[in-house]
Design a protein around this motif. Structure first.
Motif, PDB file in Angstrom:
ATOM      1  N   ASP A 292      36.388  41.561  58.275  1.00 22.02           N
ATOM      2  CA  ASP A 292      36.213  40.213  57.724  1.00 22.02           C
ATOM      3  C   ASP A 292      35.590  40.265  56.335  1.00 22.02           C
ATOM      4  N   ALA A 293      34.591  41.131  56.160  1.00 25.00           N
ATOM      5  CA  ALA A 293      33.935  41.256  54.853  1.00 25.00           C
ATOM      6  C   ALA A 293      34.913  41.776  53.803  1.00 25.00           C
ATOM      7  N   LYS A 294      35.728  42.740  54.191  1.00 34.13           N
ATOM      8  CA  LYS A 294      36.711  43.283  53.242  1.00 34.13           C
ATOM      9  C   LYS A 294      37.693  42.203  52.790  1.00 34.13           C
ATOM     10  N   ASN A 295      38.130  41.387  53.744  1.00 34.81           N
ATOM     11  CA  ASN A 295      39.086  40.331  53.393  1.00 34.81           C
ATOM     12  C   ASN A 295      38.461  39.306  52.460  1.00 34.81           C
ATOM     13  N   LYS A 296      37.182  38.944  52.758  1.00 32.84           N
ATOM     14  CA  LYS A 296      36.503  37.966  51.904  1.00 32.84           C
ATOM     15  C   LYS A 296      36.324  38.511  50.482  1.00 32.84           C
ATOM     16  N   VAL A 297      35.874  39.766  50.388  1.00 37.45           N
ATOM     17  CA  VAL A 297      35.661  40.368  49.065  1.00 37.45           C
ATOM     18  C   VAL A 297      36.986  40.489  48.311  1.00 37.45           C
ATOM     19  N   LYS A 298      38.016  40.888  49.038  1.00 33.04           N
ATOM     20  CA  LYS A 298      39.325  41.026  48.390  1.00 33.04           C
ATOM     21  C   LYS A 298      39.809  39.683  47.852  1.00 33.04           C
ATOM     22  N   GLU A 299      39.555  38.625  48.651  1.00 33.56           N
ATOM     23  CA  GLU A 299      39.967  37.285  48.223  1.00 33.56           C
ATOM     24  C   GLU A 299      39.238  36.875  46.952  1.00 33.56           C
ATOM     25  N   ARG A 300      37.886  37.095  46.928  1.00 32.25           N
ATOM     26  CA  ARG A 300      37.121  36.742  45.741  1.00 32.25           C
ATOM     27  C   ARG A 300      37.480  37.654  44.564  1.00 32.25           C
ATOM     28  N   TYR A 301      37.766  38.922  44.887  1.00 31.27           N
ATOM     29  CA  TYR A 301      38.167  39.886  43.847  1.00 31.27           C
ATOM     30  C   TYR A 301      39.426  39.394  43.127  1.00 31.27           C
ATOM     31  N   MET A 302      40.403  38.978  43.893  1.00 29.31           N
ATOM     32  CA  MET A 302      41.662  38.519  43.301  1.00 29.31           C
ATOM     33  C   MET A 302      41.470  37.218  42.536  1.00 29.31           C
ATOM     34  N   ALA A 303      40.583  36.334  43.067  1.00 33.96           N
ATOM     35  CA  ALA A 303      40.341  35.060  42.384  1.00 33.96           C
ATOM     36  C   ALA A 303      39.674  35.290  41.031  1.00 33.96           C
ATOM     37  N   ILE A 304      38.665  36.171  41.019  1.00 33.73           N
ATOM     38  CA  ILE A 304      37.967  36.458  39.756  1.00 33.73           C
ATOM     39  C   ILE A 304      38.912  37.167  38.778  1.00 33.73           C
ATOM     40  N   GLU A 305      39.721  38.063  39.299  1.00 31.30           N
ATOM     41  CA  GLU A 305      40.689  38.750  38.439  1.00 31.30           C
ATOM     42  C   GLU A 305      41.642  37.744  37.805  1.00 31.30           C
ATOM     43  N   GLU A 306      42.085  36.774  38.593  1.00 34.91           N
ATOM     44  CA  GLU A 306      42.979  35.747  38.069  1.00 34.91           C
ATOM     45  C   GLU A 306      42.277  34.899  37.015  1.00 34.91           C
ATOM     46  N   ASP A 307      40.981  34.587  37.272  1.00 33.30           N
ATOM     47  CA  ASP A 307      40.220  33.816  36.283  1.00 33.30           C
ATOM     48  C   ASP A 307      40.066  34.591  34.976  1.00 33.30           C
ATOM     49  N   LEU A 308      39.811  35.889  35.094  1.00 31.22           N
ATOM     50  CA  LEU A 308      39.677  36.715  33.888  1.00 31.22           C
ATOM     51  C   LEU A 308      40.981  36.737  33.084  1.00 31.22           C
ATOM     52  N   LEU A 309      42.096  36.872  33.786  1.00 26.81           N
ATOM     53  CA  LEU A 309      43.394  36.864  33.098  1.00 26.81           C
ATOM     54  C   LEU A 309      43.639  35.531  32.411  1.00 26.81           C
ATOM     55  N   LEU A 310      43.242  34.444  33.100  1.00 27.28           N
ATOM     56  CA  LEU A 310      43.423  33.118  32.521  1.00 27.28           C
ATOM     57  C   LEU A 310      42.563  32.946  31.271  1.00 27.28           C
ATOM     58  N   GLU A 311      41.315  33.392  31.358  1.00 30.03           N
ATOM     59  CA  GLU A 311      40.423  33.276  30.208  1.00 30.03           C
ATOM     60  C   GLU A 311      40.912  34.144  29.038  1.00 30.03           C
ATOM     61  N   PHE A 312      41.468  35.301  29.377  1.00 29.72           N
ATOM     62  CA  PHE A 312      42.013  36.157  28.315  1.00 29.72           C
ATOM     63  C   PHE A 312      43.176  35.463  27.605  1.00 29.72           C
ATOM     64  N   SER A 313      44.054  34.839  28.382  1.00 31.67           N
ATOM     65  CA  SER A 313      45.195  34.142  27.783  1.00 31.67           C
ATOM     66  C   SER A 313      44.724  32.998  26.901  1.00 31.67           C
ATOM     67  N   ARG A 314      43.692  32.265  27.357  1.00 27.18           N
ATOM     68  CA  ARG A 314      43.161  31.168  26.546  1.00 27.18           C
ATOM     69  C   ARG A 314      42.565  31.698  25.243  1.00 27.18           C
ATOM     70  N   ALA A 315      41.859  32.809  25.348  1.00 22.55           N
ATOM     71  CA  ALA A 315      41.276  33.404  24.140  1.00 22.55           C
ATOM     72  C   ALA A 315      42.364  33.862  23.174  1.00 22.55           C
ATOM     73  N   GLN A 316      43.472  34.366  23.731  1.00 23.85           N
ATOM     74  CA  GLN A 316      44.572  34.809  22.861  1.00 23.85           C
ATOM     75  C   GLN A 316      45.217  33.623  22.162  1.00 23.85           C
ATOM     76  N   VAL A 317      45.330  32.497  22.879  1.00 22.75           N
ATOM     77  CA  VAL A 317      45.884  31.289  22.257  1.00 22.75           C
ATOM     78  C   VAL A 317      44.979  30.822  21.124  1.00 22.75           C
ATOM     79  N   ARG A 318      43.644  30.920  21.339  1.00 24.82           N
ATOM     80  CA  ARG A 318      42.688  30.511  20.301  1.00 24.82           C
ATOM     81  C   ARG A 318      42.550  31.565  19.208  1.00 24.82           C
ATOM     82  N   ASN A 319      43.158  32.747  19.441  1.00 25.78           N
ATOM     83  CA  ASN A 319      43.008  33.885  18.529  1.00 25.78           C
ATOM     84  C   ASN A 319      41.539  34.282  18.396  1.00 25.78           C
ATOM     85  N   ASP A 320      40.827  34.182  19.524  1.00 29.74           N
ATOM     86  CA  ASP A 320      39.412  34.558  19.582  1.00 29.74           C
ATOM     87  C   ASP A 320      39.338  36.044  19.943  1.00 29.74           C
TER      88      ASP A 320
END
Length: 709
Positions: free
Chosen positions: A182-210
């Motif tokens: 259960d702990a592995k599944n929860k961590v994996k779920e949060r891991y993927m969510a944070i990874e997705e957030d990081l990718l999203l923030e990177f794309s936003r920064a690229q659009v801003r040319n930051d």
């Protein structure tokens, strides 16, 4: 006076003569020739001027002395200053060296202290991180703890990424037991969510040319599995809209894109070479390959000759541009692998290069047939077709279907067109084929040229020209067009040979295909040479046959006239024969050259000599008839010079000497046969001509010849 002298001294250029003249003029008011002139007054003025000059000299020397003393004093002052500065500089330099040594010692101590602090701080930080990780791990292991809202604060995304990455790594080390699932599944779920957030923030920064934010998220994502997705998203955003313009030249745009993006890649990524390779791979596979496919596929849907030619030329052009593109990119050191860009090129074109050889040779064969058929439709030759007809049948059809059966139908334009098509195909082959495949394609390409131009066009035309040669006994003067066929054949063979030597042989040097191609070429040329030899033999037989028909108009009585005749020139029959021979020699010279001309003329001359000998032996001669034949042979002898053969000339000279025996007085016969050309001949040859005289028996000429021999 003093003002005058001082003014002269103050002038830019001091002129003594001018000063003397001025003093004399001022002293006498210009009346030097006056009776009242007083030289003592003038002397006094000069002495006064000299006194002034002496005073000025003394004053000047004193000024010079004072200036020299001042300069010496100032020099000593500056020398002392320089000495003091040198001493100060030396002292300062020594102090600087001491300071540098002290700074070096202090820097070493600072580094040592830093290492000591780091060695103390790292374990503490690791303990803090471990404690934090353990704290969060405890919550994830607690089944009753709701962790769904954990790490939801966007402002603490960086901290959350660090923690979830550590949790993920720790749980990967734990065994796959039910209490950890259960702990592995929860961590994996949060891991993927944070990874997705990081990718999203990177794309936003690229659009801003930051760039600063982009670099931060790239560093965070480097610990996650989504780092490759980050790179791919970066590449996708870089390519977005760049190749959307349908009028853009993709081969020029790719280097421009690389120059534009490479600086940003070097600034953002720790391993820019890998990202650049990924960018180029994406461009080749997702942009260049579809572009090539869109350019080529329409032609393959309707594979007619015109479309196939366009397909091959487009493939050649695209491949050439792609090769240049790879070379340009390689100069910018995109990859350490020298074959990297070549492999990408092979990927883009491999589907089309597999079938290239088949399409190229098939297209070339079809184009050759189109040229031959076009020549046929415009009044050219009838080519052999797989209809079961022999070459004789085809030629007979042509002879029946044309009013001018002797018209030459060789086509220089056809030869030029076939060679041009072959050159175009060879250019593509050397670019689109490699190694053994290229050599084999060159072999097959040149073989098709030999077949179309040599076997189908020249061979058939020579066969037709052979059939058009009149028979061996023509009643009218023959118009031998076969000599023109020889000229056209030689021109075509020279074109093929020159093309082979200049363009083909260097490409096949040292290969097995070179030997095979030489054999094929010699075989075709040998067949053409055999046809030419047959045609030359038939043509010469026809020409000699016509000359024989003319000579046959002479009768036995022509050479045994009942009364003596005054003979000053050759007979009309002889003139007709010589005129016919001259005409044929001129035609030969217009159409044949070099060794071929010499060989044919020599054979022509030998046959003509044989004809005249046979003609001489057909008659008996009295003195007048012998003179008539001697005049004819003299004319034939002159004609023999045009055969360009010393052998033929010598034979006619001997013949002239032998015919001369027909008119020699019997008493002189014994002497004549021992002179000149006759001295080397046998008795049988000489007697065979003497027997043609009507007085051979009555004058007992046999006895004279026998006794001499």
């Amino acid at each position: 006076m003093e003002d005058l002298v001082l003014a002269s001294l103050d002038s830019a250029v001091f002129d003594v003569d001018n000063l003397i003249e001025n003093i004399a003029y001022k002293s006498t008011d210009g009346n030097v020739i006056n009776e009242n002139f007083d030289p003592y007054v003038l002397e006094g003025k000069f002495r006064q001027a000299m006194s002034i000059l002496q005073d000025c000299q003394v004053q000047t020397e004193q000024n010079i002395k004072h200036l020299e003393e001042a300069c010496e004093k100032e020099r000593n002052t500056w020398a002392n200053s320089v000495a003091q500065l040198e001493e100060l500089y030396q002292s300062t330099y020594t102090g600087q060296q001491e300071l540098e040594m002290r700074i070096s010692v202090i820097s070493t101590k600072v580094i040592q202290i830093g290492h000591q602090l780091e060695s103390k701080s790292n374990p503490r930080q690791q303990l803090v991180d471990a404690r934090t990780t353990a704290k969060y791990l405890e919550r994830f292991l607690d089944a009753n703890d709701d962790v769904s809202l954990m790490f939801q604060d966007a402002s603490k995304l960086e901290q959350a990424a660090h923690i979830i990455h550590q949790l993920y790594n720790v749980l990967q080390e734990l065994p796959d037991e039910a209490k950890f699932t259960d702990a592995k599944n929860k961590v994996k779920e949060r891991y993927m969510a944070i990874e997705e957030d990081l990718l999203l923030e990177f794309s936003r920064a690229q659009v801003r040319n930051d760039k600063k934010a982009m670099k931060k998220y790239i560093k965070l994502l480097s610990k996650f599995k989504g780092h490759n997705d980050c790179i791919q998203n970066f590449i996708t955003d870089c390519l977005k809209g760049y190749f959307d313009n349908p009028n853009i030249d993709i081969f020029n745009s790719i280097p421009q894109l690389f120059v534009k993006v490479s600086e940003l890649i070097n600034e953002l990524f720790d391993q820019p070479e890998k990202v650049t390779e990924r960018l180029i791979i994406t461009v080749y596979m997702e942009k260049l390959a579809p572009y090539v496919r869109d350019q080529l596929e329409p032609y393959l849907r309707d594979p007619g000759l015109e479309n196939m030619e366009k397909y091959l030329q487009t493939l050649y052009t695209l491949h050439k541009k792609a090769t240049k593109l790879s070379h340009d990119l390689q100069t910018q050191k995109i990859s350490d692998d020298p074959a990297f860009l070549h492999k990408l090129n092979q990927y883009v074109f491999k589907t089309y290069l597999k079938t290239y050889s088949e399409y190229e040779l098939s297209c070339l064969e079809e184009k050759f047939q189109v040229h031959l058929e076009r020549l046929e439709l415009t009044g050219g030759q009838r080519r052999m077709k797989p209809t079961g007809l022999s070459i004789t049948d085809i030629i007979q059809q042509r002879l029946l279907n044309t009013d001018q059966v002797d018209e030459s139908r060789f086509s220089p334009d056809l030869a030029a067109a076939l060679l041009n098509d072959c050159r175009t195909a060879m250019t593509r082959i050397t670019t689109l084929s490699e190694g053994t495949e290229a050599s084999e394609n060159i072999l097959q390409c040149f073989r098709r040229l030999l077949n179309a131009l040599g076997s189908q066009h020249i061979d058939t035309e020579l066969q037709y020209s052979l059939q058009a040669i009149p028979g061996p006994e023509p009643k009218q003067e023959p118009d031998i067009r076969f000599f023109q066929a020889i000229l056209q054949t030689n021109n075509s063979i020279q074109l093929i040979e020159r093309y082979f030597v200049m363009d083909i042989a260097p490409l096949l040097l040292g290969t097995q295909q070179q030997t095979v191609l030489l054999q094929s070429k010699e075989k075709v040329f040998g067949q053409l040479e055999e046809l030419i030899n047959v045609g030359v033999d038939k043509s010469l037989s026809c020409i000699i046959g016509y000359a024989r028909n003319i000579l046959n108009e002479q009768k036995r009585s022509d050479f045994k006239p009942e009364s003596d005749l005054s003979i000053y020139e050759c007979s009309p029959i002889c003139k007709r024969v010589v005129r016919s021979i001259d005409t044929q020699i001129t035609r030969l010279e217009q159409n044949v050259d070099g060794k071929n001309l010499i060989g044919i003329l020599n054979e022509f001359g030998l046959r003509f000599h044989r004809l005249i000998i046979d003609h001489v032996f057909k008659f008996e001669y009295n003195i007048s008839g012998g003179l008539m034949m001697l005049q004819d042979v003299s004319e034939y002898k002159k004609c023999s010079k045009k055969f360009r053969s010393s052998t033929v000339e010598q034979l006619f000279s001997i013949l002239h000497a032998l015919v001369n025996l027909l008119v020699v007085v019997p008493d002189n016969l014994r002497q004549v046969i021992t002179e000149g050309h006759l001295a080397s001949l046998t008795r049988d040859i000489i007697e065979s001509f003497v027997q043609l005289r009507t007085d051979y028996k009555s004058a007992r000429l046999h006895t004279m010849i026998s006794s001499e021999q």
